[in-house]
Design an enzyme around this catalytic site. Structure first.
Site, PDB file in Angstrom:
ATOM      1  N   SER A  45       0.920  -1.072   0.009  1.00  0.00           N
ATOM      2  CA  SER A  45       0.135  -0.135  -0.041  1.00  0.00           C
ATOM      3  C   SER A  45       0.842   1.162   0.085  1.00  0.00           C
ATOM      4  CB  SER A  45      -0.986  -0.016   1.199  1.00  0.00           C
ATOM      5  OG  SER A  45      -1.790  -1.129   1.177  1.00  0.00           O
ATOM      6  N   GLY A 214      -2.609   3.847  -3.468  1.00  0.00           N
ATOM      7  CA  GLY A 214      -3.157   4.737  -4.380  1.00  0.00           C
ATOM      8  C   GLY A 214      -4.778   5.220  -4.137  1.00  0.00           C
ATOM      9  N   CYS A 239      -9.010  -1.944   3.961  1.00  0.00           N
ATOM     10  CA  CYS A 239      -8.593  -0.780   3.764  1.00  0.00           C
ATOM     11  C   CYS A 239      -8.933  -0.196   2.307  1.00  0.00           C
ATOM     12  CB  CYS A 239      -6.993  -0.880   3.760  1.00  0.00           C
ATOM     13  SG  CYS A 239      -6.568   0.721   4.269  1.00  0.00           S
ATOM     14  N   LEU A 240      -7.966  -0.476   1.108  1.00  0.00           N
ATOM     15  CA  LEU A 240      -8.460   0.019  -0.062  1.00  0.00           C
ATOM     16  C   LEU A 240      -9.554  -0.874  -0.425  1.00  0.00           C
ATOM     17  CD1 LEU A 240      -7.623   1.286  -2.768  1.00  0.00           C
ATOM     18  CD2 LEU A 240      -6.403  -0.704  -3.404  1.00  0.00           C
ATOM     19  N   GLN A 243     -12.763   1.027   0.955  1.00  0.00           N
ATOM     20  CA  GLN A 243     -12.801   2.074   0.215  1.00  0.00           C
ATOM     21  C   GLN A 243     -13.589   1.832  -1.260  1.00  0.00           C
ATOM     22  OE1 GLN A 243      -8.954   3.417  -0.213  1.00  0.00           O
ATOM     23  NE2 GLN A 243      -8.791   4.245   2.031  1.00  0.00           N
ATOM     24  N   ASN A 281      -2.821   2.027   7.762  1.00  0.00           N
ATOM     25  CA  ASN A 281      -1.924   2.828   6.731  1.00  0.00           C
ATOM     26  C   ASN A 281      -2.801   3.273   5.608  1.00  0.00           C
ATOM     27  OD1 ASN A 281      -0.403   3.290   4.436  1.00  0.00           O
ATOM     28  ND2 ASN A 281       0.187   1.414   4.209  1.00  0.00           N
ATOM     29  N   GLY A 283      -4.274   7.051   3.078  1.00  0.00           N
ATOM     30  CA  GLY A 283      -4.367   8.441   2.945  1.00  0.00           C
ATOM     31  C   GLY A 283      -5.877   8.914   2.355  1.00  0.00           C
ATOM     32  N   TYR A 284      -6.775   7.972   2.291  1.00  0.00           N
ATOM     33  CA  TYR A 284      -8.081   8.160   1.726  1.00  0.00           C
ATOM     34  C   TYR A 284      -9.035   7.722   2.761  1.00  0.00           C
ATOM     35  CZ  TYR A 284      -5.888   9.425  -2.807  1.00  0.00           C
ATOM     36  OH  TYR A 284      -5.323   9.794  -3.748  1.00  0.00           O
ATOM     37  N   HIS A 324      -6.208  -2.341   9.843  1.00  0.00           N
ATOM     38  CA  HIS A 324      -5.677  -3.603   9.553  1.00  0.00           C
ATOM     39  C   HIS A 324      -5.706  -4.792  10.265  1.00  0.00           C
ATOM     40  CE1 HIS A 324      -3.924  -2.246   5.406  1.00  0.00           C
ATOM     41  NE2 HIS A 324      -3.982  -1.032   6.360  1.00  0.00           N
ATOM     42  N   GLU A 326      -5.329  -7.839  10.200  1.00  0.00           N
ATOM     43  CA  GLU A 326      -4.178  -8.708   9.924  1.00  0.00           C
ATOM     44  C   GLU A 326      -2.463  -8.144  10.624  1.00  0.00           C
ATOM     45  OE1 GLU A 326      -5.032  -6.706   7.742  1.00  0.00           O
ATOM     46  OE2 GLU A 326      -3.332  -5.842   6.596  1.00  0.00           O
TER      47      GLU A 326
HETATM   48  N1  LIG Z   1      -3.591   0.061   3.082  1.00  0.00           N
HETATM   49  C1  LIG Z   1      -4.480   0.561   2.059  1.00  0.00           C
HETATM   50  O1  LIG Z   1      -5.073  -0.472   1.656  1.00  0.00           O
HETATM   51  C2  LIG Z   1      -4.352   2.127   1.650  1.00  0.00           C
HETATM   52  C3  LIG Z   1      -5.631   2.305   0.743  1.00  0.00           C
HETATM   53  C4  LIG Z   1      -5.318   3.556  -0.057  1.00  0.00           C
HETATM   54  N2  LIG Z   1      -4.445   3.474  -0.788  1.00  0.00           N
HETATM   55  C5  LIG Z   1      -5.303   4.801   0.997  1.00  0.00           C
HETATM   56  O2  LIG Z   1      -4.316   5.268   1.140  1.00  0.00           O
HETATM   57  O3  LIG Z   1      -6.174   5.300   1.774  1.00  0.00           O
END
Ligand SMILES: NC(=O)CC[C@H](N)C(=O)O
Length: 348
Positions: A45, A214, A239-240, A243, A281, A283-284, A324, A326
């Site tokens: 990530s 991203g 996480c991603l 989203q 971790n 950023g979105y 996370h 995990e």
């Molecule tokens: N750890 C992730 O899956 C990060 C998700 C996405 N890239 C974000 O920064 O928000």
């Protein structure tokens, strides 16, 4: 060798380049964990990002390949305050610098990481370039196809006796696979741009969208895939993945000012009022105001800034988390979630 990081507002922080590679550019982000640099530098990530560790002493326990979260470090650079030249740990196989040198990752040492982090916290996330001489360098803000650089190229299976999971690999961390394996799931790992047809072939009991780098809105194939599976298969996202499923449900995601990266983020489960310390971790985030579906419940919130940390569907077996479970690095408080997803399969 003298070096520096230049941000896209032209601010310069001086340091020393201690790696073989002396140039790197990307989004500059900071992580507040006191330990766990092996896991962080190999978390897919972070692809495209320059990682600043706020904990001052980095490298002191070396690198043990067992702890790595992927085959190679995806980061565009590492910035530290005090690199430890003489690591000491009974499981260490490489020094951090020797490991990063194998993959051409630039390391900038002796930086005032407190001042740099303060800047990113007050002014928001920025792009930067690590270099040695030319202070007039332009800072690039363009990004490549990050998913393509971290996802598997081929589908593969990790056999188990339990329910079948189609894991959409958007840059999956090794610990996610490890946790699924230890729960006995039969895992099929798919590339980020797989179609519904591809996934349907294995007739999975659940589709899991992994973490990854991203802007989630750029993961067009995965959003479409999640959309097509809503109401048809149980869905879980980390996480991603959280989203992407949120975007597929019609909600919006926005870039955060400086993100959540660390191992002590407190979240609260709104259904039972329990609090957990989590590893994060990102950023979105999913925009709160956009979650207007009466069939949707916000399950977890972040106790530092009240942002959304998890959602659940009332009608369909859909469950996602922004943090996370995990760990890798960090606390195991929410590892129970890998058991809990069996319930999604039963609810179908
Ligand atoms: N750890 C992730 O899956 C990060 C998700 C996405 N890239 C974000 O920064 O928000």
């Amino acid at each position: 060798m003298k070096g520096f990081i230049k941000l896209n507002d032209s601010t310069i922080f001086e340091g020393e380049i201690i790696s073989k590679k002396d140039f790197g550019q990307g989004e500059v982000v900071f992580n507040t964990s006191m330990t766990g640099y092996e896991e962080s530098i190999t978390d897919p990530s972070y692809a495209g990002e320059i990682l600043v560790m706020t904990y001052p002493l980095i490298g002191n326990y070396g690198v043990n390949l067992e702890n790595l979260q992927s085959k190679r470090p995806p980061i565009k650079g590492l910035i530290v305050k005090d690199y430890c030249q003489f690591p000491s740990h009974h499981t260490s196989q490489y020094s951090l610098l020797d490991y990063l040198d194998q993959y051409d990752v630039p390391v900038l040492n002796k930086v005032d990481t407190r001042a740099l982090t303060k800047k990113l916290r007050t002014e928001g996330s920025m792009y930067g370039v690590i270099a040695t001489q030319d202070y007039s360098l332009e800072v690039s803000t363009s990004t490549e196809n990050l998913l393509d650089s971290v996802s598997t190229k081929e589908t593969y299976r990790i056999q188990g006796d339990g329910p079948k999971i189609a894991l959409i690999d958007l840059g999956v961390k090794k610990n996610i696979v490890k946790q699924l394996k230890s729960e006995g799931y039969d895992i099929y790992v798919f590339p980020y741009n797989s179609t519904k047809n591809d996934v349907d072939k294995v007739q999975p009991d659940l589709v899991l969208f992994s973490n990854g780098p991203g802007d989630p809105k750029k993961a067009k194939e995965a959003i479409l895939l999640a959309k097509e599976f809503i109401g048809e298969k149980p869905l879980f996202g980390i996480c991603l993945g959280h989203q992407i499923i949120s975007l597929a449900l019609g909600f919006n995601t926005v870039k955060m000012k400086f993100g959540h990266r660390g191992t002590n983020h407190p979240v609260k489960n709104l259904l039972n009022n329990k609090c957990y310390i989590t590893s994060q971790n990102h950023g979105y985030m999913v925009e709160k105001e956009s979650v207007k579906n009466k069939d949707l419940i916000i399950t977890y919130i972040n106790l530092n800034d009240q942002s959304i940390e998890g959602i659940m569907h009332k009608k369909y077996p859909i469950f996602t988390v922004q943090f996370h479970p995990e760990c890798g690095p960090g606390v195991h408080d929410t590892a129970f979630i890998f058991k809990k997803i069996r319930g999604l399969i039963c609810r179908q």
